[in-house]
Design an enzyme around this catalytic site. Structure first.
Site, PDB file in Angstrom:
ATOM      1  N   HIS A 158      -9.212   2.794  18.399  1.00  0.00           N
ATOM      2  CA  HIS A 158      -7.979   2.066  18.042  1.00  0.00           C
ATOM      3  C   HIS A 158      -8.224   1.098  16.885  1.00  0.00           C
ATOM      4  CE1 HIS A 158      -6.430   3.479  21.965  1.00  0.00           C
ATOM      5  NE2 HIS A 158      -7.640   3.170  22.382  1.00  0.00           N
ATOM      6  N   SER A 279      -9.004  -2.304 -12.640  1.00  0.00           N
ATOM      7  CA  SER A 279      -7.567  -2.476 -12.823  1.00  0.00           C
ATOM      8  C   SER A 279      -7.291  -2.844 -14.281  1.00  0.00           C
ATOM      9  CB  SER A 279      -7.077  -3.599 -11.897  1.00  0.00           C
ATOM     10  OG  SER A 279      -5.924  -4.210 -12.436  1.00  0.00           O
ATOM     11  N   LYS A 285     -11.104  -6.327  -9.990  1.00  0.00           N
ATOM     12  CA  LYS A 285     -10.915  -5.207  -9.058  1.00  0.00           C
ATOM     13  C   LYS A 285     -11.953  -4.095  -9.207  1.00  0.00           C
ATOM     14  CE  LYS A 285      -7.956  -4.575  -6.574  1.00  0.00           C
ATOM     15  NZ  LYS A 285      -6.648  -4.234  -6.227  1.00  0.00           N
ATOM     16  N   GLU A 292      -9.461   7.502  -2.255  1.00  0.00           N
ATOM     17  CA  GLU A 292      -7.995   7.580  -2.109  1.00  0.00           C
ATOM     18  C   GLU A 292      -7.492   8.967  -2.494  1.00  0.00           C
ATOM     19  OE1 GLU A 292      -7.106   2.863  -3.000  1.00  0.00           O
ATOM     20  OE2 GLU A 292      -7.155   4.273  -4.632  1.00  0.00           O
TER      21      GLU A 292
END
Ligand code: ARG
Length: 466
Positions: A158, A279, A285, A292
């Site tokens: 979980h 970024s 970043k 992804e």
């Protein structure tokens, strides 16, 4: 040029040609088409349709065509308006070797079986490529696991801390998922490894073709057993799309974990600069784009699987032009699969675990609670009561901000007289890991055995053809 036309009075509409043509994508099958046609030429030679000299001439011309396409595809395909790759090859053959020889090539053979053959030849090659890329990824996972030593992290259910596990054990979980996919790929290969030529358009060739000899020439394990089935069967493609989807589903789970684990909030993993992006606006970043995309492309792969399954659903026997819709999904799936396996390997190779964060997290969150309950159970307390008792200890610990290793024996005894001095060891860090020595468990000896077993299996896969 068309491979049909005698029956038609009027030419095809431009719109129809544009809508139905497949050359833009099935040109990928050119090598397979040439290989299949050469073998067919020899099958025709065996029954006297071509002389030995003609067969030789046609095969040489076919190979030259494949060579030209490979050497300079832009020139080779320039202006080609053929219906599909099979038509294109025949046209090129006629231009090169004379219409007489090209015109005989379709004796007793239909494009329905030809397209099935080409796709099978092509897919077998792709599967071998995917197996090699998968082996390399498994190698990277195993090397990372072999380097892991006694490093622990929390195992989650979980997405809440559950029990500490060895980092090597975690990596081997991914190894096992992908090892199953390896088996799936091998079964896909078997499904594709049946030779359909000789099935004719649907009813079996009217010529006495030696299908077994043809199958051997083309390096297939078997011939297809039923001509009607062979004309419309795309199970082998469907199985490949399922397998490729399954690999992606597995990689998407690794991706999701590692996106989280490498976040500032977790801090368990440092991803390599090689597979992360910056970024355009925020200079600090370092984004996990490779992971992804593995996660994101999984949707596209499942789309391909569902697209073909839907095309096949309710399709009347045997061949229908609907089947041409198998190609774009399977071509894209094979390409994406290879790319995904390659990038996943680089991700695994360039990721470094951060010991301090992993160990602190593994020791926190009362991850020792199950061990404490099992301690009581081993000291005569029925497990249900032990569970209840430890639940109350955890509640008190959280209320008084007292971490497990800060508890004294006296404090524990207030909850149960079954606690003894040695329990204090059980409260330290990820001590519970050492107690899970069942085969398949996260105990250090069990994991060492699992690592050896994985190494032995991977070596066998690395030295086998498939
Ligand atoms: N381009 C077709 C396909 O991919 C080849 C077979 C065409 N056969 C036919 N009967 N129209 O399925």
């Amino acid at each position: 040029m068309k491979l049909w036309g005698g029956r038609f009075e009027k030419p095809s509409a431009k719109q129809f040609e544009e809508f139905a043509g497949s050359l833009a994508f099935d040109r990928k099958l050119l090598d397979a088409d040439v290989e299949g046609s050469c073998a067919w030429v020899h099958a025709l030679e065996r029954i006297g349709i071509y002389s030995a000299a003609e067969a030789e001439q046609v095969c040489r011309a076919l190979e030259a065509i494949a060579g030209e396409a490979r050497a300079n595809p832009a020139v080779f395909f320039e202006g080609a308006a053929d219906e599909d790759v099979h038509t294109l090859v025949i046209r090129k053959l006629a231009e090169r070797g004379g219409a007489g020889l090209a015109d005989k090539l379709h004796t007793g053979r239909s494009r329905n079986e030809q397209v099935s053959l080409d796709l099978r030849i092509w897919l077998k090659g792709e599967i071998l490529g995917a197996q090699a890329a998968l082996n390399a990824l498994l190698e990277a996972l195993l090397e990372q696991a072999e380097r892991a030593g006694d490093l622990v992290l929390p195992g989650y259910t979980h997405l809440r801390r559950a029990q500490p596990v060895l980092w090597a054990h975690y990596l081997l979980a991914h190894f096992e998922m992908l090892a199953r996919d390896r088996g799936r790929l091998a079964r896909c290969y078997q499904a594709a490894d049946a030779m359909p030529l000789g099935s004719g358009a649907l009813a079996g060739s009217g010529l006495p073709i030696d299908r077994e000899a043809l199958s051997r020439d083309l390096g297939f394990a078997a011939i297809t057993r039923n001509s009607l089935d062979a004309a419309g069967d795309r199970d082998f493609v469907l199985e490949f799309l399922f397998t490729a989807s399954c690999v992606f589903v597995h990689l998407s789970r690794l991706a999701e974990d590692w996106i989280l684990y490498s976040s500032e909030e977790f801090g368990f993993l440092q991803l390599g600069d090689e597979v992360t992006s910056g970024s355009s606006l925020m200079p600090q970043k370092k984004n996990p784009d490779s992971l992804e995309l593995l996660r994101g492309k999984t949707g596209r792969m499942l789309g391909h699987l569902v697209a073909l399954a839907t095309t096949l659903k309710g399709l009347p026997l045997t061949y229908n032009r609907d089947l041409q819709e198998d190609k774009e999904p399977v071509f894209d799936a094979a390409e994406q699969l290879l790319g995904a396996l390659a990038i996943a390997r680089v991700v695994v190779e360039t990721t470094t675990p951060c010991r301090a964060a992993m160990e602190a997290a593994a020791a926190g969150g009362w991850a020792c609670a199950t061990d404490l309950a099992e301690y009581l159970a081993l000291h005569g307390v029925p497990f249900r009561r032990a569970h209840e008792t430890v639940g109350r200890i955890v509640r008190a610990g959280l209320a008084h901000d007292r971490a497990p290793e800060q508890w004294t024996l006296e404090q524990l005894r207030e909850f149960s007289p079954a606690f003894d001095e040695d329990v204090l060891e059980w409260l330290k860090g990820a001590a519970g890991v050492a107690r899970r020595e069942v085969p398949g468990g996260t105990g250090p000896r069990a994991v060492a055995a699992a690592l050896q077993d994985a190494r032995r299996r991977l070596s066998a896969w690395q030295s086998s053809k498939q």
